[in-house]
Design a protein around this motif. Sequence first.
Motif, PDB file in Angstrom:
ATOM      1  N   ARG A  70       0.166 -24.379  -7.682  1.00 52.81           N
ATOM      2  CA  ARG A  70       0.895 -24.683  -8.914  1.00 52.81           C
ATOM      3  C   ARG A  70       2.389 -24.795  -8.617  1.00 52.81           C
ATOM      4  O   ARG A  70       3.051 -25.722  -9.095  1.00 52.81           O
ATOM      5  CB  ARG A  70       0.646 -23.558  -9.939  1.00 52.81           C
ATOM      6  CG  ARG A  70       1.489 -23.728 -11.190  1.00 52.81           C
ATOM      7  CD  ARG A  70       1.215 -22.643 -12.194  1.00 52.81           C
ATOM      8  NE  ARG A  70       1.708 -21.340 -11.767  1.00 52.81           N
ATOM      9  CZ  ARG A  70       1.572 -20.230 -12.478  1.00 52.81           C
ATOM     10  NH1 ARG A  70       0.945 -20.266 -13.631  1.00 52.81           N
ATOM     11  NH2 ARG A  70       2.048 -19.078 -12.032  1.00 52.81           N
ATOM     12  N   GLU A  71       2.904 -23.887  -7.790  1.00 54.06           N
ATOM     13  CA  GLU A  71       4.339 -23.887  -7.507  1.00 54.06           C
ATOM     14  C   GLU A  71       4.753 -25.169  -6.778  1.00 54.06           C
ATOM     15  O   GLU A  71       5.842 -25.692  -7.010  1.00 54.06           O
ATOM     16  CB  GLU A  71       4.713 -22.644  -6.697  1.00 54.06           C
ATOM     17  CG  GLU A  71       4.706 -21.347  -7.511  1.00 54.06           C
ATOM     18  CD  GLU A  71       3.313 -20.920  -8.022  1.00 54.06           C
ATOM     19  OE1 GLU A  71       2.284 -21.261  -7.370  1.00 54.06           O
ATOM     20  OE2 GLU A  71       3.248 -20.272  -9.078  1.00 54.06           O
ATOM     21  N   MET A 112       4.997 -27.833  -9.437  1.00 57.89           N
ATOM     22  CA  MET A 112       6.144 -27.572 -10.334  1.00 57.89           C
ATOM     23  C   MET A 112       7.433 -28.066  -9.684  1.00 57.89           C
ATOM     24  O   MET A 112       8.277 -28.689 -10.321  1.00 57.89           O
ATOM     25  CB  MET A 112       6.246 -26.069 -10.647  1.00 57.89           C
ATOM     26  CG  MET A 112       5.196 -25.593 -11.642  1.00 57.89           C
ATOM     27  SD  MET A 112       5.100 -23.783 -11.756  1.00 57.89           S
ATOM     28  CE  MET A 112       6.714 -23.356 -12.387  1.00 57.89           C
ATOM     29  N   ARG A 160      -3.920 -20.318 -13.667  1.00 57.82           N
ATOM     30  CA  ARG A 160      -2.810 -20.742 -12.794  1.00 57.82           C
ATOM     31  C   ARG A 160      -2.371 -22.142 -13.238  1.00 57.82           C
ATOM     32  O   ARG A 160      -2.535 -23.131 -12.528  1.00 57.82           O
ATOM     33  CB  ARG A 160      -3.260 -20.737 -11.323  1.00 57.82           C
ATOM     34  CG  ARG A 160      -3.540 -19.306 -10.876  1.00 57.82           C
ATOM     35  CD  ARG A 160      -3.330 -19.017  -9.430  1.00 57.82           C
ATOM     36  NE  ARG A 160      -2.356 -19.784  -8.705  1.00 57.82           N
ATOM     37  CZ  ARG A 160      -1.058 -19.478  -8.623  1.00 57.82           C
ATOM     38  NH1 ARG A 160      -0.572 -18.433  -9.249  1.00 57.82           N
ATOM     39  NH2 ARG A 160      -0.269 -20.235  -7.888  1.00 57.82           N
ATOM     40  N   ASP A 161      -1.851 -22.201 -14.459  1.00 57.77           N
ATOM     41  CA  ASP A 161      -1.487 -23.500 -15.020  1.00 57.77           C
ATOM     42  C   ASP A 161      -0.115 -23.433 -15.671  1.00 57.77           C
ATOM     43  O   ASP A 161       0.545 -22.384 -15.670  1.00 57.77           O
ATOM     44  CB  ASP A 161      -2.564 -24.001 -15.988  1.00 57.77           C
ATOM     45  CG  ASP A 161      -2.708 -23.110 -17.202  1.00 57.77           C
ATOM     46  OD1 ASP A 161      -2.033 -22.066 -17.280  1.00 57.77           O
ATOM     47  OD2 ASP A 161      -3.503 -23.453 -18.094  1.00 57.77           O
ATOM     48  N   MET A 162       0.327 -24.550 -16.224  1.00 58.69           N
ATOM     49  CA  MET A 162       1.678 -24.591 -16.797  1.00 58.69           C
ATOM     50  C   MET A 162       1.846 -25.787 -17.732  1.00 58.69           C
ATOM     51  O   MET A 162       1.125 -26.773 -17.615  1.00 58.69           O
ATOM     52  CB  MET A 162       2.725 -24.693 -15.676  1.00 58.69           C
ATOM     53  CG  MET A 162       2.872 -26.025 -14.992  1.00 58.69           C
ATOM     54  SD  MET A 162       1.511 -26.455 -13.870  1.00 58.69           S
ATOM     55  CE  MET A 162       2.066 -28.032 -13.253  1.00 58.69           C
ATOM     56  N   ALA A 164      11.517 -20.374 -16.470  1.00 58.89           N
ATOM     57  CA  ALA A 164      10.068 -20.252 -16.690  1.00 58.89           C
ATOM     58  C   ALA A 164       9.776 -19.002 -17.503  1.00 58.89           C
ATOM     59  O   ALA A 164      10.346 -17.943 -17.242  1.00 58.89           O
ATOM     60  CB  ALA A 164       9.341 -20.183 -15.350  1.00 58.89           C
ATOM     61  N   GLY A 210      -1.839 -27.844 -13.693  1.00 57.36           N
ATOM     62  CA  GLY A 210      -2.194 -26.572 -13.076  1.00 57.36           C
ATOM     63  C   GLY A 210      -2.974 -26.759 -11.796  1.00 57.36           C
ATOM     64  O   GLY A 210      -3.170 -27.890 -11.333  1.00 57.36           O
ATOM     65  N   LEU A 269       4.067 -20.609 -18.391  1.00 62.27           N
ATOM     66  CA  LEU A 269       3.072 -20.354 -17.340  1.00 62.27           C
ATOM     67  C   LEU A 269       1.940 -19.469 -17.858  1.00 62.27           C
ATOM     68  O   LEU A 269       2.106 -18.762 -18.850  1.00 62.27           O
ATOM     69  CB  LEU A 269       3.738 -19.627 -16.161  1.00 62.27           C
ATOM     70  CG  LEU A 269       4.986 -20.259 -15.567  1.00 62.27           C
ATOM     71  CD1 LEU A 269       5.537 -19.367 -14.456  1.00 62.27           C
ATOM     72  CD2 LEU A 269       4.682 -21.650 -15.025  1.00 62.27           C
ATOM     73  N   ASP A 270       0.811 -19.500 -17.113  1.00 64.40           N
ATOM     74  CA  ASP A 270      -0.261 -18.503 -17.298  1.00 64.40           C
ATOM     75  C   ASP A 270      -0.896 -18.537 -18.689  1.00 64.40           C
ATOM     76  O   ASP A 270      -0.881 -17.529 -19.413  1.00 64.40           O
ATOM     77  CB  ASP A 270       0.271 -17.085 -17.039  1.00 64.40           C
ATOM     78  CG  ASP A 270       0.771 -16.889 -15.616  1.00 64.40           C
ATOM     79  OD1 ASP A 270       0.558 -17.785 -14.777  1.00 64.40           O
ATOM     80  OD2 ASP A 270       1.371 -15.826 -15.361  1.00 64.40           O
ATOM     81  N   ARG A 287       6.354 -16.749 -19.372  1.00 65.55           N
ATOM     82  CA  ARG A 287       4.898 -16.663 -19.432  1.00 65.55           C
ATOM     83  C   ARG A 287       4.424 -16.976 -20.846  1.00 65.55           C
ATOM     84  O   ARG A 287       5.141 -16.755 -21.827  1.00 65.55           O
ATOM     85  CB  ARG A 287       4.437 -15.256 -19.039  1.00 65.55           C
ATOM     86  CG  ARG A 287       4.549 -14.918 -17.556  1.00 65.55           C
ATOM     87  CD  ARG A 287       3.731 -13.664 -17.262  1.00 65.55           C
ATOM     88  NE  ARG A 287       3.851 -12.685 -18.340  1.00 65.55           N
ATOM     89  CZ  ARG A 287       4.746 -11.696 -18.377  1.00 65.55           C
ATOM     90  NH1 ARG A 287       5.594 -11.532 -17.376  1.00 65.55           N
ATOM     91  NH2 ARG A 287       4.787 -10.871 -19.414  1.00 65.55           N
ATOM     92  N   TRP A 300       9.577 -24.115 -18.275  1.00 68.99           N
ATOM     93  CA  TRP A 300       8.135 -23.973 -18.033  1.00 68.99           C
ATOM     94  C   TRP A 300       7.538 -22.879 -18.893  1.00 68.99           C
ATOM     95  O   TRP A 300       8.185 -21.850 -19.125  1.00 68.99           O
ATOM     96  CB  TRP A 300       7.880 -23.578 -16.576  1.00 68.99           C
ATOM     97  CG  TRP A 300       8.277 -24.595 -15.562  1.00 68.99           C
ATOM     98  CD1 TRP A 300       9.367 -24.543 -14.729  1.00 68.99           C
ATOM     99  CD2 TRP A 300       7.577 -25.807 -15.240  1.00 68.99           C
ATOM    100  NE1 TRP A 300       9.386 -25.655 -13.925  1.00 68.99           N
ATOM    101  CE2 TRP A 300       8.313 -26.441 -14.217  1.00 68.99           C
ATOM    102  CE3 TRP A 300       6.420 -26.411 -15.730  1.00 68.99           C
ATOM    103  CZ2 TRP A 300       7.907 -27.666 -13.658  1.00 68.99           C
ATOM    104  CZ3 TRP A 300       6.022 -27.625 -15.188  1.00 68.99           C
ATOM    105  CH2 TRP A 300       6.760 -28.239 -14.172  1.00 68.99           C
TER     106      TRP A 300
END
Length: 308
Positions: A126-127, A130, A219-221, A168, A236, A197-198, A170, A195
């Motif tokens: 994912r990173e 991103m 593990r997505d965004m 980012a 993700g 996340l999660d 969560r 972002w």
Amino acid sequence: MLTIDDERRLLTSEKVRNAVQVQSHVLGIARQFFVGRGFVEILPVVISPFTDPLTDYRVRGEIECYGFHYQITKSMIFHKQMALLSLPRVFCFSPNIRIEPAERRTSGRHLIEFVQLDLEVRDASREDVMKLAEDFFADLFERLPAVAADELRFFGRVILPPRRPFRAIRHDEAVRDYGNDFELGLSQDLREPAWILDFPAESREFYDREYPDRPGVLRDMDLVYPEGFGEALSGGEREHELESIEKRIIRKGIDLASYKYYLDFARTGLPASAGFGIGMERLTRYICGLDSVREARYFAKLPGTLSL
Ligand code: ASN
């Protein structure tokens, strides 16, 4: 319902023409950027026996050919994954059809037909993707003013390259701070993209990968534009092992039989991957500062209306 006169007025308006010209430059810059990063552009898939479930879109677009049922693409998620067997990085300008509830007609953000720049990267985290998205938006906003100066002046928009890395937060923090409509709430507070996340598994489709050590969290965004323009992209890491895919489909309450062909394919092996999709009409709306995505393309189709 739109009349022929309305359609004609929209089609010939200076605003829509300028927006479409900006969009044409965006498509060109995007192609150059992703090809420069080793991607290969693939052609869109419009019908297939399976597509993104997107269960909140109540009506499925189906056509029958030779007695077989094909569905009209809601997103190319599974075909991106499968194409990675041949190429390590793929992208596509992919037309999607989503029969949105009619109430979304006035949201400014929904069309029943739109195009997303959809991409997928083999063995990526994912990173990794991103970082790729941040580099893309920085490159786009750096280069656009030179090629679309007149159009941006028409709209009175100054789009500066955002600082990297983007902020980012969560998903649980976003809900705590902004409630259920957190994407719009957060977006209204932002001066630069950010972002989220999660996401929890129950709020997303079965293909976004679960943390191996945090069941129920993905593990997505999503990326959110500033100034209240809302969602920019969604993506993700992906489930790619047959057993996990089946488990997630069952947990969603979806009949395994409706994904028979995808599962048969996954049984023969799918690569690990991550990716995302950027809605092109929403990106155009943000860049031009438009009230609605209806002004961000020709022949825009709002939910609940008949349009040309
Ligand atoms: N394109 C999105 C993704 O890559 C999926 C979607 O549009 N529903 O995750």
